[in-house]
Scaffold this motif. Sequence first.
Motif, mmCIF file in Angstrom:
data_model
loop_
_atom_site.group_PDB
_atom_site.id
_atom_site.type_symbol
_atom_site.label_atom_id
_atom_site.label_comp_id
_atom_site.label_asym_id
_atom_site.label_seq_id
_atom_site.Cartn_x
_atom_site.Cartn_y
_atom_site.Cartn_z
ATOM 1 N N ILE A 169 0.918 -1.242 -0.276
ATOM 2 C CA ILE A 169 0.038 -0.177 0.160
ATOM 3 C C ILE A 169 0.861 1.214 0.041
ATOM 4 C CG2 ILE A 169 -1.848 1.308 1.144
ATOM 5 C CD1 ILE A 169 -2.386 -1.323 2.418
ATOM 6 N N GLU A 170 0.608 2.146 -0.873
ATOM 7 C CA GLU A 170 1.467 3.245 -0.982
ATOM 8 C C GLU A 170 0.722 4.583 -0.378
ATOM 9 O OE1 GLU A 170 3.926 2.666 -5.109
ATOM 10 O OE2 GLU A 170 2.361 4.011 -4.926
ATOM 11 N N CYS A 171 1.226 5.233 0.414
ATOM 12 C CA CYS A 171 0.725 6.557 0.842
ATOM 13 C C CYS A 171 1.822 7.571 0.531
ATOM 14 C CB CYS A 171 1.014 6.468 2.390
ATOM 15 S SG CYS A 171 0.417 8.063 3.141
ATOM 16 N N ARG A 172 1.179 8.626 -0.203
ATOM 17 C CA ARG A 172 1.869 9.768 -0.881
ATOM 18 C C ARG A 172 1.374 11.184 -0.447
ATOM 19 N NH1 ARG A 172 5.117 8.397 -5.286
ATOM 20 N NH2 ARG A 172 4.665 6.302 -6.093
ATOM 21 N N SER A 173 2.193 11.845 -0.194
ATOM 22 C CA SER A 173 1.987 13.431 0.201
ATOM 23 C C SER A 173 2.047 14.176 -1.064
ATOM 24 C CB SER A 173 2.944 14.081 1.465
ATOM 25 O OG SER A 173 4.144 14.052 0.996
ATOM 26 N N LEU A 174 1.020 14.837 -1.459
ATOM 27 C CA LEU A 174 0.885 15.561 -2.882
ATOM 28 C C LEU A 174 1.419 16.669 -2.808
ATOM 29 C CD1 LEU A 174 -2.429 13.967 -4.342
ATOM 30 C CD2 LEU A 174 -0.022 13.041 -4.309
ATOM 31 N N ASP A 175 1.303 17.580 -1.942
ATOM 32 C CA ASP A 175 1.926 18.871 -2.221
ATOM 33 C C ASP A 175 2.582 19.350 -0.905
ATOM 34 O OD1 ASP A 175 -1.552 20.193 -1.536
ATOM 35 O OD2 ASP A 175 -0.087 18.828 -0.390
ATOM 36 N N PHE A 176 3.296 18.561 -0.213
ATOM 37 C CA PHE A 176 4.240 19.074 0.742
ATOM 38 C C PHE A 176 4.983 17.852 1.321
ATOM 39 C CE2 PHE A 176 2.554 16.499 4.350
ATOM 40 C CZ PHE A 176 1.324 16.175 3.925
ATOM 41 N N GLN A 177 6.250 17.946 1.959
ATOM 42 C CA GLN A 177 7.142 17.248 2.274
ATOM 43 C C GLN A 177 6.832 16.688 3.731
ATOM 44 O OE1 GLN A 177 10.958 19.068 1.436
ATOM 45 N NE2 GLN A 177 11.189 18.022 -0.660
ATOM 46 N N ALA A 178 6.717 15.519 3.963
ATOM 47 C CA ALA A 178 6.375 14.670 5.013
ATOM 48 C C ALA A 178 7.507 13.968 5.582
ATOM 49 C CB ALA A 178 5.290 13.843 4.725
ATOM 50 N N THR A 179 8.287 14.448 6.490
ATOM 51 C CA THR A 179 9.283 13.788 7.165
ATOM 52 C C THR A 179 8.701 12.551 8.224
ATOM 53 O OG1 THR A 179 9.122 15.337 9.117
ATOM 54 C CG2 THR A 179 10.768 15.941 7.469
ATOM 55 N N THR A 180 7.738 12.833 8.496
ATOM 56 C CA THR A 180 6.772 11.740 9.168
ATOM 57 C C THR A 180 5.731 11.327 8.785
ATOM 58 O OG1 THR A 180 8.096 12.593 11.282
ATOM 59 C CG2 THR A 180 6.348 10.805 11.729
ATOM 60 N N MET A 181 5.467 10.029 8.439
ATOM 61 C CA MET A 181 4.315 9.388 8.200
ATOM 62 C C MET A 181 3.774 8.315 9.174
ATOM 63 S SD MET A 181 4.443 9.143 4.060
ATOM 64 C CE MET A 181 4.447 10.660 2.982
ATOM 65 N N PHE A 182 2.341 8.098 9.350
ATOM 66 C CA PHE A 182 1.859 7.377 10.231
ATOM 67 C C PHE A 182 1.023 6.195 9.615
ATOM 68 C CE2 PHE A 182 3.094 9.938 13.705
ATOM 69 C CZ PHE A 182 3.210 11.090 13.190
ATOM 70 N N TRP A 183 0.676 4.999 9.975
ATOM 71 C CA TRP A 183 0.066 4.074 9.485
ATOM 72 C C TRP A 183 -0.909 3.365 10.601
ATOM 73 C CZ3 TRP A 183 -0.513 2.657 4.446
ATOM 74 C CH2 TRP A 183 0.535 3.201 3.762
ATOM 75 N N TYR A 184 -2.302 3.455 10.412
ATOM 76 C CA TYR A 184 -3.189 3.125 11.197
ATOM 77 C C TYR A 184 -3.887 2.208 10.644
ATOM 78 C CZ TYR A 184 -2.585 7.731 13.315
ATOM 79 O OH TYR A 184 -2.026 8.669 14.104
ATOM 80 N N ARG A 185 -4.608 1.146 11.497
ATOM 81 C CA ARG A 185 -5.434 0.059 11.257
ATOM 82 C C ARG A 185 -6.775 0.441 11.723
ATOM 83 N NH1 ARG A 185 -3.608 -6.045 11.979
ATOM 84 N NH2 ARG A 185 -5.189 -7.092 11.117
ATOM 85 N N GLN A 186 -7.801 0.173 11.075
ATOM 86 C CA GLN A 186 -9.126 0.399 11.518
ATOM 87 C C GLN A 186 -9.947 -1.012 11.255
ATOM 88 O OE1 GLN A 186 -11.469 3.213 10.196
ATOM 89 N NE2 GLN A 186 -12.619 3.668 11.862
ATOM 90 N N PHE A 187 -10.448 -1.735 12.417
ATOM 91 C CA PHE A 187 -11.386 -2.621 12.126
ATOM 92 C C PHE A 187 -12.746 -2.394 12.033
ATOM 93 C CE2 PHE A 187 -8.404 -6.163 11.859
ATOM 94 C CZ PHE A 187 -7.520 -6.096 12.995
#
Lengths: 119, 112
Positions: A21-39
């Motif tokens: 699964i890819e996660c992209r920030s389209l118009d800013f630079q993200a030094t930190t990204m988080f992954w969540y899970r939701q049941f």
Amino acid sequence: GAVVSQHPSRVICKSGTSVKIECRSLDFQATTMFWYRQFPKQSLMLMATSNEGSKATYEQGVEKDKFLINHASLTLSTLTVTSAHPEDSSFYICSARDFTGTALTDTQYFGPGTRLTVL
Amino acid sequence: AQKVTQAQTEISVVEKEDVTLDCVYETRDTTYYLFWYKQPPSGELVFLIRRNSFDEQNEISGRYSWNFQKSTSSFNFTITASQVVDSAVYFCALSEVNDMRFGAGTRLTVKP
């Protein structure tokens, strides 16, 4: 506001396969990204925090060898569910932190989520 | 560790009623951020508001208003004159240094 995209939005796979699964920030630079899970009908649970160029920090109880996270650039983080099983079926949401230098502007932007179904 | 409690699991109101969603948080930090998100059936989180711990001013945005009280560690959300389109799950969240923790969510159903 800032935009975060996720791809794919929905994926169905067979048990034992790996899914990325890819996660992209389209118009800013993200030094930190988080992954969540939701049941279903539950809250979002933080799985891991990913910093660009370094290893991800996993929450207690999350298997790092099963959920591989790579934050190769300032705009892209990937989550790979390895050897997926039906119990991994869930809604996965990423977020990207847009920190422009002051606490007042520090905020997270969420992607639209990826629904994973493992048969 | 930080914690967010949304005691109301489900709320059902009739259109045009006012409704308040409660959020109580716990944190040891003096600097933190509070958020409210809306999650419609599509699943995508919709950002509603962000409040810094040093800003206790209440806020109003159209039919939405938020009451932040540090003395009771609460950050409640009120929808005035609710509409059917307000039906969704609402999450309160707390962020300290580098992560965000969500409450269990409150499912709001607005009936016509």
